[in-house]
Design a protein around this motif. Structure first.
Motif, PDB file in Angstrom:
ATOM      1  N   MET A   1       0.838  -1.194   0.000  1.00 32.16           N
ATOM      2  CA  MET A   1       0.000   0.000   0.000  1.00 32.16           C
ATOM      3  C   MET A   1       0.871   1.241   0.000  1.00 32.16           C
ATOM      4  O   MET A   1       1.796   1.363   0.802  1.00 32.16           O
ATOM      5  N   THR A   2       0.604   2.163  -0.931  1.00 30.51           N
ATOM      6  CA  THR A   2       1.365   3.400  -0.998  1.00 30.51           C
ATOM      7  C   THR A   2       0.922   4.338   0.118  1.00 30.51           C
ATOM      8  O   THR A   2      -0.256   4.581   0.305  1.00 30.51           O
ATOM      9  N   MET A   3       1.895   4.851   0.864  1.00 27.28           N
ATOM     10  CA  MET A   3       1.594   5.738   1.971  1.00 27.28           C
ATOM     11  C   MET A   3       1.199   7.127   1.454  1.00 27.28           C
ATOM     12  O   MET A   3       1.654   7.565   0.390  1.00 27.28           O
ATOM     13  N   PRO A   4       0.374   7.861   2.215  1.00 29.45           N
ATOM     14  CA  PRO A   4      -0.093   9.179   1.750  1.00 29.45           C
ATOM     15  C   PRO A   4       1.035  10.152   1.424  1.00 29.45           C
ATOM     16  O   PRO A   4       0.964  10.877   0.429  1.00 29.45           O
ATOM     17  N   LEU A   5       2.087  10.182   2.227  1.00 34.86           N
ATOM     18  CA  LEU A   5       3.185  11.109   1.942  1.00 34.86           C
ATOM     19  C   LEU A   5       3.919  10.730   0.665  1.00 34.86           C
ATOM     20  O   LEU A   5       4.394  11.598  -0.068  1.00 34.86           O
ATOM     21  N   GLU A   6       4.012   9.449   0.387  1.00 35.80           N
ATOM     22  CA  GLU A   6       4.635   9.016  -0.862  1.00 35.80           C
ATOM     23  C   GLU A   6       3.784   9.446  -2.054  1.00 35.80           C
ATOM     24  O   GLU A   6       4.309   9.859  -3.094  1.00 35.80           O
ATOM     25  N   ARG A   7       2.480   9.355  -1.900  1.00 35.79           N
ATOM     26  CA  ARG A   7       1.587   9.789  -2.974  1.00 35.79           C
ATOM     27  C   ARG A   7       1.660  11.301  -3.168  1.00 35.79           C
ATOM     28  O   ARG A   7       1.599  11.790  -4.297  1.00 35.79           O
ATOM     29  N   LEU A   8       1.791  12.040  -2.068  1.00 38.81           N
ATOM     30  CA  LEU A   8       1.833  13.498  -2.161  1.00 38.81           C
ATOM     31  C   LEU A   8       3.004  13.953  -3.018  1.00 38.81           C
ATOM     32  O   LEU A   8       2.876  14.905  -3.799  1.00 38.81           O
ATOM     33  N   THR A   9       4.140  13.292  -2.890  1.00 41.39           N
ATOM     34  CA  THR A   9       5.362  13.738  -3.563  1.00 41.39           C
ATOM     35  C   THR A   9       5.727  12.876  -4.758  1.00 41.39           C
ATOM     36  O   THR A   9       6.815  13.029  -5.314  1.00 41.39           O
ATOM     37  N   ALA A  10       4.849  11.984  -5.182  1.00 44.73           N
ATOM     38  CA  ALA A  10       5.138  11.137  -6.343  1.00 44.73           C
ATOM     39  C   ALA A  10       5.434  11.999  -7.564  1.00 44.73           C
ATOM     40  O   ALA A  10       4.693  12.942  -7.858  1.00 44.73           O
ATOM     41  N   GLY A  11       6.519  11.695  -8.252  1.00 40.69           N
ATOM     42  CA  GLY A  11       6.916  12.502  -9.390  1.00 40.69           C
ATOM     43  C   GLY A  11       7.751  13.700  -9.009  1.00 40.69           C
ATOM     44  O   GLY A  11       8.208  14.435  -9.879  1.00 40.69           O
ATOM     45  N   GLY A  12       7.949  13.937  -7.718  1.00 43.81           N
ATOM     46  CA  GLY A  12       8.807  15.017  -7.265  1.00 43.81           C
ATOM     47  C   GLY A  12       8.110  16.321  -6.945  1.00 43.81           C
ATOM     48  O   GLY A  12       8.681  17.179  -6.278  1.00 43.81           O
ATOM     49  N   PHE A  13       6.881  16.488  -7.403  1.00 39.84           N
ATOM     50  CA  PHE A  13       6.166  17.746  -7.164  1.00 39.84           C
ATOM     51  C   PHE A  13       4.698  17.507  -7.481  1.00 39.84           C
ATOM     52  O   PHE A  13       4.367  16.778  -8.419  1.00 39.84           O
ATOM     53  N   SER A  14       3.802  18.133  -6.707  1.00 41.69           N
ATOM     54  CA  SER A  14       2.378  17.955  -6.980  1.00 41.69           C
ATOM     55  C   SER A  14       1.593  19.207  -6.637  1.00 41.69           C
ATOM     56  O   SER A  14       2.073  20.096  -5.920  1.00 41.69           O
ATOM     57  N   ILE A  15       0.366  19.239  -7.151  1.00 39.95           N
ATOM     58  CA  ILE A  15      -0.506  20.408  -7.021  1.00 39.95           C
ATOM     59  C   ILE A  15      -1.843  19.960  -6.436  1.00 39.95           C
ATOM     60  O   ILE A  15      -2.441  18.984  -6.907  1.00 39.95           O
ATOM     61  N   GLY A  16      -2.314  20.675  -5.435  1.00 36.16           N
ATOM     62  CA  GLY A  16      -3.601  20.386  -4.833  1.00 36.16           C
ATOM     63  C   GLY A  16      -4.430  21.646  -4.694  1.00 36.16           C
ATOM     64  O   GLY A  16      -4.178  22.668  -5.337  1.00 36.16           O
ATOM     65  N   LEU A  17      -5.429  21.590  -3.825  1.00 33.19           N
ATOM     66  CA  LEU A  17      -6.359  22.697  -3.617  1.00 33.19           C
ATOM     67  C   LEU A  17      -6.593  22.874  -2.120  1.00 33.19           C
ATOM     68  O   LEU A  17      -6.492  21.923  -1.348  1.00 33.19           O
ATOM     69  N   GLU A  18      -6.935  24.103  -1.745  1.00 28.54           N
ATOM     70  CA  GLU A  18      -7.301  24.391  -0.363  1.00 28.54           C
ATOM     71  C   GLU A  18      -8.761  24.795  -0.304  1.00 28.54           C
ATOM     72  O   GLU A  18      -9.203  25.676  -1.035  1.00 28.54           O
ATOM     73  N   ALA A  19      -9.528  24.119   0.554  1.00 24.34           N
ATOM     74  CA  ALA A  19     -10.921  24.488   0.775  1.00 24.34           C
ATOM     75  C   ALA A  19     -10.990  25.785   1.583  1.00 24.34           C
ATOM     76  O   ALA A  19     -10.035  26.128   2.289  1.00 24.34           O
ATOM     77  N   PRO A  20     -12.100  26.520   1.492  1.00 19.61           N
ATOM     78  CA  PRO A  20     -13.338  26.189   0.792  1.00 19.61           C
ATOM     79  C   PRO A  20     -13.231  26.456  -0.702  1.00 19.61           C
ATOM     80  O   PRO A  20     -12.504  27.352  -1.132  1.00 19.61           O
ATOM     81  N   LEU A  21     -13.933  25.664  -1.464  1.00 24.53           N
ATOM     82  CA  LEU A  21     -13.951  25.843  -2.909  1.00 24.53           C
ATOM     83  C   LEU A  21     -15.041  26.855  -3.250  1.00 24.53           C
ATOM     84  O   LEU A  21     -16.126  26.520  -3.710  1.00 24.53           O
ATOM     85  N   ASP A  22     -14.710  28.110  -3.008  1.00 23.82           N
ATOM     86  CA  ASP A  22     -15.616  29.221  -3.273  1.00 23.82           C
ATOM     87  C   ASP A  22     -14.764  30.445  -3.588  1.00 23.82           C
ATOM     88  O   ASP A  22     -13.576  30.483  -3.267  1.00 23.82           O
ATOM     89  N   HIS A  23     -15.347  31.451  -4.246  1.00 20.05           N
ATOM     90  CA  HIS A  23     -14.608  32.691  -4.500  1.00 20.05           C
ATOM     91  C   HIS A  23     -15.302  33.868  -3.829  1.00 20.05           C
ATOM     92  O   HIS A  23     -15.569  34.887  -4.441  1.00 20.05           O
ATOM     93  N   ASP A  24     -15.537  33.688  -2.525  1.00 16.30           N
ATOM     94  CA  ASP A  24     -16.264  34.703  -1.764  1.00 16.30           C
ATOM     95  C   ASP A  24     -15.418  35.927  -1.432  1.00 16.30           C
ATOM     96  O   ASP A  24     -15.945  36.915  -0.925  1.00 16.30           O
ATOM     97  N   TRP A  25     -14.107  35.903  -1.721  1.00 13.76           N
ATOM     98  CA  TRP A  25     -13.268  37.073  -1.475  1.00 13.76           C
ATOM     99  C   TRP A  25     -13.199  37.997  -2.684  1.00 13.76           C
ATOM    100  O   TRP A  25     -12.435  38.965  -2.686  1.00 13.76           O
TER     101      TRP A  25
END
Length: 315
Positions: A1-25
């Motif tokens: 089983m691949t560990m979460p930290l290994e998945r986070l950095t697979a390929g050397g760099f990754s892109i995610g998102l920060e909630a909330p998924l809204d543009h209220d600002w």
């Protein structure tokens, strides 16, 4: 089983998102907030599940959830509103692949055995996708309301980390246990120093959740992190407003920038070169519709950085 930290950095760099998924600002988002009667800093959550599943399908690596137990108008930010572990449990049920991170759970105001049970439950329910970001907290007003000591939060933080690390085995009478048990230690990423020394943080944490900054800022911070933590993951965030014109140049502001997708790709490449392992995109200032923005980044930017190209059809 691949560990979460290994998945986070697979390929050397990754892109995610920060909630909330809204543009209220944005101006339009603030106008909608007033119309709906929401508090300042309270996002529109009507599409939160739809956008989370879209992000999962499009190949974003992680979705980060903040822990803001109490709304305080002096801070003006309700984060994603929902209680962090309850929300992660829901998201675990509506997503399949995206990692689910906390940025970050304020350990000293929580009951540590329940924190462990909640985190272990999410790890099981999500299929081993939890990244447990932790912090000591920076809102003094919360501590007396929870009956906790603000000045002693550093010591309390260390105690809670020790309990999380050993699954509470050394903290319970013989024969008792916190279930579900975890087959591997929970991955702990720290936001800030949590009232600890850099050496302690480097030795006891599995990763870093760094404050937003420029590539030059991160180059200095990464060097300091590597000096105490070696190759452990270093992550940060960008407040992004993605322009419609792909060639629009980068215009910096506090915590991020406005610009086209080419500027975004260049900034991400500079962050990768500075030693950053993962970046979460924060879209509350994004003027364009979020589904449109997520599609564009997934089609044109993610394939430049993620190890595996998109296999899903981008509609």
């Amino acid at each position: 089983m691949t560990m979460p930290l290994e998945r986070l950095t697979a390929g050397g760099f990754s892109i995610g998102l920060e909630a909330p998924l809204d543009h209220d600002w944005t101006p339009a988002g603030d106008q909608a907030r007033r119309r709906d009667g929401r508090q300042f800093g309270e996002p529109d959550l009507r599409q939160h599940a739809e956008l989370a599943t879209l992000a999962d399908r499009l190949g974003y690596r992680a979705l980060w959830i903040r822990d803001v137990p109490l709304y305080d108008p002096s801070f003006g930010d309700a984060a994603q509103v929902f209680e962090v572990f309850s929300y992660l449990g829901y998201l675990a049920g509506v997503t399949r692949d995206i990692l689910l991170g906390t940025a970050a759970v304020v350990l000293p105001i929580r009951e540590p055995l329940l924190t462990l049970k909640s985190a272990a439950s999410i790890q099981h329910l999500s299929g081993n996708r939890l990244l447990l970001g932790v912090a000591s907290g920076d809102r003094p007003v919360e501590y007396p309301l929870f009956g906790r000591d603000f000045e002693g939060r550093g010591s309390t933080f260390r105690e809670h980390v020790a309990l999380l690390r050993d699954g509470a085995h050394g903290h319970l009478p013989e024969g008792m246990a916190v279930l579900p048990s975890t087959s591997a230690p929970l991955p702990l990423l720290v936001a800030g120093l949590a009232q600890q020394s850099p050496a302690w943080i480097g030795a006891n944490m599995d990763g870093c959740l760094a404050y937003p900054g420029t590539p030059d800022d991160h180059q200095r911070r990464v060097a300091a992190w590597r000096a105490v933590a070696g190759s452990k993951p270093y992550s940060s965030f960008i407040h992004l407003d993605l322009a419609e014109n792909a060639d629009e140049p980068l215009q910096r502001w506090r915590f991020g920038f406005h610009g086209g997708r080419k500027a975004l790709a260049s900034e991400l490449a500079a962050l990768r070169a500075a030693g950053v392992d993962h970046v979460g995109l924060h879209l509350r200032r994004n003027v364009r519709p979020l589904d449109e923005t997520l599609h564009e980044i997934a089609e044109y930017v993610l394939p430049q950085f993620h190890e595996t190209q998109l296999t899903q059809t981008i509609r």
